[in-house]
Scaffold this active site. Structure first.
Site, PDB file in Angstrom:
ATOM      1  N   SER A  93       3.514  -4.120  -0.092  1.00  0.00           N
ATOM      2  CA  SER A  93       4.267  -3.738   1.108  1.00  0.00           C
ATOM      3  C   SER A  93       3.341  -3.033   2.084  1.00  0.00           C
ATOM      4  CB  SER A  93       5.408  -2.806   0.710  1.00  0.00           C
ATOM      5  OG  SER A  93       6.017  -2.267   1.871  1.00  0.00           O
ATOM      6  N   TYR A 109       8.822   4.916  -3.405  1.00  0.00           N
ATOM      7  CA  TYR A 109       8.547   3.505  -3.111  1.00  0.00           C
ATOM      8  C   TYR A 109       7.101   3.327  -2.624  1.00  0.00           C
ATOM      9  CZ  TYR A 109       8.952  -1.079  -0.812  1.00  0.00           C
ATOM     10  OH  TYR A 109       8.755  -2.374  -0.413  1.00  0.00           O
TER      11      TYR A 109
END
Ligand code: NAD
Length: 700
Positions: free
Chosen positions: A577, A590
């Site tokens: 990501s 995250y």
């Protein structure tokens, strides 16, 4: 009966209600599909059907007789009208005047296009003269195991007489072509009451005056053979009896998972192969039998069979009573090399001055006592079909050796078919393989937005794909959709939780058994979470770490193990990501887990390089469409963080990007495909951001 497991007699499936109102060509399609629907009648792609039909000539308006005959390629079960070649019968008859004799018969194939009726583009097959010259309006040529078992028995002529009397004739082995067409014609003229003929080492020709009569004759001839075998094999020890016992199903699969990648590695030097495993009762009966080795050495008989299976299989020596798989693994390279030497010798001793160059020298079929059969080919469908063909061959050997002695095709005859110039031209006309043909990819999170788009992209390039996901319903749905679009052979679902070591190991075992190994891992399963650090519970922290960090470690480790067993390189793509590079507020768990993923990828790139294992990363950002992440809490949390409605999020991310463009799952899939393919053969340890431009995540 030949194989008691295959059920009883063939049913007569002809349905007058269905046939009513059909045109002659439609009746031919109906007859072909009905015959082909049972593999005991004919093997995949094997055999052909024809009708001689009176039609108006588009040029003269006159009625002319046209041969409709299954064209080159295709399968009777699924053939449609456009699968048939159409040729003028008078022109086909006229070809006899051009025939210069058997040594020139191959040149007759070149004349067939000149006989085409109505500009039909479907190429006529080598079997066309066989149908043309049988002086009957409706002709079936099938490859039923029960008939080939008679055709491949040592005293096949006498057996034919014993079973069928004068109703069915017999012709000695002759390679299909113009000459065999003339033989068939001569036979019919000399035996006007015969209903068909068995061709030695080949199959059955049968005919009738109506489509229904033709179909019913074919079915009843096969049933007569099945019935006769049933009677004759009563009390006979099949294949000389069982000498070893099968391992249980779980052990068989575990051994297949261990051996298939190793075999694949040894035989994939000129292009990656796909594998297929079969441990059905018919296979186990053969591999566990006393006569396995002598029968396997005789080779298969029907030309169709061995064109796919090669004339002989490779028997892997193994005693299931004292299972030592490591010893098998240690010997495998020598076994494979020995097979190649044998194949080279067969080629050298049989080749003609104008024979095509030797093809792949590796075995297609691998038989293992107690375990089953592995088959390998350039694509999964061919690997599966080759296995099915060898099961046909087993059925034939069972029948023939039970009532007589089985005889394989002589090596020279086999060679002349395998390296027939006409077959070679057919191979050369095949379309170029797609860029990922022969590759096996495992995509975690395969049922999600990016995973599904990636699977679809890789499938479009010819790869086989295993979809691995924890969401059972979404997985079934993705599997169905992709199998429908790309073919069942190419896709498999495996239900796994990437955080479970056992399930990950089991997922790779499944992959190895289903396809023979793995080449590409797309580690993509994921989630998103948002919380300020003070509100980040240990459970939330661990969840992120478990799925995104530990999960990526577990699947990568298993992929590495398999890559190292195969020894043909490998390719890992992590879907991380933007947040793995750029810090984001309220998403520490995250972001940290994604950063761990990226660093793990770099470490693995370093470790894998010497084995040609590449590891790269794709960083998506804000892929809203199709993503399940963006349907839940995360979407609301992000909208709240930016103080806007969820509907405005897509526009927010688009306008935030440097390029002012939205990012879709297909964009991520494209970058993954690039990294998974040879286009990026010289890149490892790299990151591609697919985020429409975000200065924060520029790599440096
Ligand atoms: P998605 O939710 O549509 O797909 C993720 C899939 O992973 C789901 O099918 C889910 O069932 C599966 N999964 C979750 N936990 C699993 C587990 N423990 N074991 C096996 N499967 C599991 O989301 P997506 O947008 O397709 O995301 C794919 C990847 O891309 C994720 O790693 C995500 O973090 C990353 N990513 C997505 C975006 C985005 O904006 N969509 C942005 C950056 C990164």
């Amino acid at each position: 009966m030949l194989d008691k497991r295959s059920g009883s007699r063939l049913a007569n499936l002809w349905d007058d209600a269905k046939a009513q109102g059909m045109s002659e060509p439609e009746l031919l399609v109906y007859r072909s599909n009905t015959l082909g629907s049972d593999k005991r009648v004919t093997n995949y792609g094997g055999g052909n059907t024809s009708s001689k039909i009176w039609q108006k000539d588009p040029l003269t308006g006159q009625d002319v007789e046209v041969l409709w005959v299954k064209g080159s390629g295709g399968d009777s079960a699924s053939i449609k009208l456009d699968g048939f070649a159409t040729l003028y019968m008078d022109k086909l008859q006229a070809l006899k005047g051009l025939y210069r004799g058997v040594e020139h018969e191959d040149e007759m194939v070149g004349y067939l296009p000149h006989c085409t009726f109505n500009l039909n583009p479907r190429a006529a097959s080598i079997d066309t003269p066989l149908h043309a010259y049988v002086p009957k309006p409706f002709v079936d040529h099938m490859h039923p195991d029960a008939i080939i078992a008679i055709a491949a028995a040592k005293d096949s002529r006498a057996l034919t007489k014993e079973i069928f009397g004068d109703a069915i004739g017999w012709l000695p082995w002759k390679r299909p072509g113009f000459e065999l067409g003339l033989w068939l014609e001569k036979f019919c003229l000399e035996h006007p009451t015969a209903k068909g003929v068995i061709l030695e080492s080949h199959g059955l020709f049968s005919w009738g005056d109506t489509p229904r009569e033709c179909y019913e004759t074919t079915i009843s001839v096969i049933n007569q053979a099945i019935e006769w075998f049933e009677r004759r094999s009563e009390g006979v020890a099949i294949f000389g009896g069982e000498v070893v016992k099968s391992l249980d199903a779980t052990q068989r699969r575990a051994i297949a998972a261990k051996l298939m990648p190793r075999i694949r590695g040894l035989i994939s030097e000129k292009g990656h192969k796909l594998g297929h495993f079969d441990d059905s009762a018919a296979v186990l009966e053969f591999v566990n039998s006393r006569d396995l080795r002598p029968l396997a050495a005789l080779g298969t008989s029907c030309p169709d069979h061995f064109l796919r299976t090669k004339i002989r299989p490779l028997v892997i020596e193994f005693d299931p009573a004292k299972p030592d798989v490591d010893a098998v693994v240690a010997r495998l390279a020598d076994d494979v090399a020995e097979y190649r030497v044998g194949y080279q010798a067969y080629y050298d001793s049989c080749k003609h001055p104008d024979s095509p160059a030797i093809r792949d020298t590796n075995a297609v079929v691998y038989l293992m006592p107690g375990v089953g059969m592995f088959t390998f080919a350039g694509d999964k469908a061919t690997a599966r079909i080759s296995g099915e063909f060898y099961v046909n061959a087993i059925n034939v050997m069972r029948g023939a050796s039970t009532v007589s002695s089985y005889v394989g095709l002589p090596a020279q005859e086999a060679f002349d078919i395998e390296y027939w110039l006409l077959e070679d031209l057919k191979l050369q006309r095949m379309p170029k393989p797609k860029s990922l043909a022969g590759q096996i990819a495992l995509v975690t999170g395969g049922a999600g937005g990016i995973g599904r788009a990636t699977a679809s992209r890789l499938l479009r390039e010819g790869a086989c794909v295993v979809l691995a996901d924890i969401d059972e319903a979404a997985l079934a749905n993705a599997n169905e959709e992709l199998a429908q679009a790309h073919g069942k052979d190419f896709v498999r679902p495996v239900l796994i939780d990437v955080t479970s070591e056992d399930q990950v190991v089991a997922g790779f075992v499944e992959t190895a058994v289903e396809f023979g190994g793995v080449d590409i891992l797309v580690s993509n399963a994921g989630l998103a979470s948002s919380a300020p650090i003070e509100e980040t519970t240990l459970a939330l922290w661990n969840k992120n770490m478990d799925i995104l960090s530990t999960g990526y470690f577990l699947v990568a480790r298993e992929a590495f193990r398999l890559f190292r067993a195969q020894k043909i390189g490998g390719n890992v793509v992590f879907v991380a990501s933007k947040n793995g590079l750029a810090a984001s507020p309220n998403a520490a768990a995250y972001c940290t887990a994604k950063a761990a993923e990226i660093h793990l990828a770099r470490c693995l790139a370093l470790e894998g390089a010497e084995a040609q294992i590449r590891v790269n990363v794709v960083n998506p950002d804000a892929v809203l469409r199709g993503s399940k992440i963006w349907t839940g809490e995360w979407k609301e949390q992000r909208a709240a963080a930016y103080k806007m409605s969820t509907d405005d999020l897509e526009e927010h991310y688009r306008s935030r990007s440097m390029l002012k463009r939205s990012v879709f799952p297909e964009d991520i899939a494209e970058a993954i495909y690039f990294l998974a393919s040879d286009m990026s053969a010289k890149s490892t340890g790299n990151i591609i951001n697919v985020d429409a431009g975000n200065a924060q995540s520029f790599t440096r």
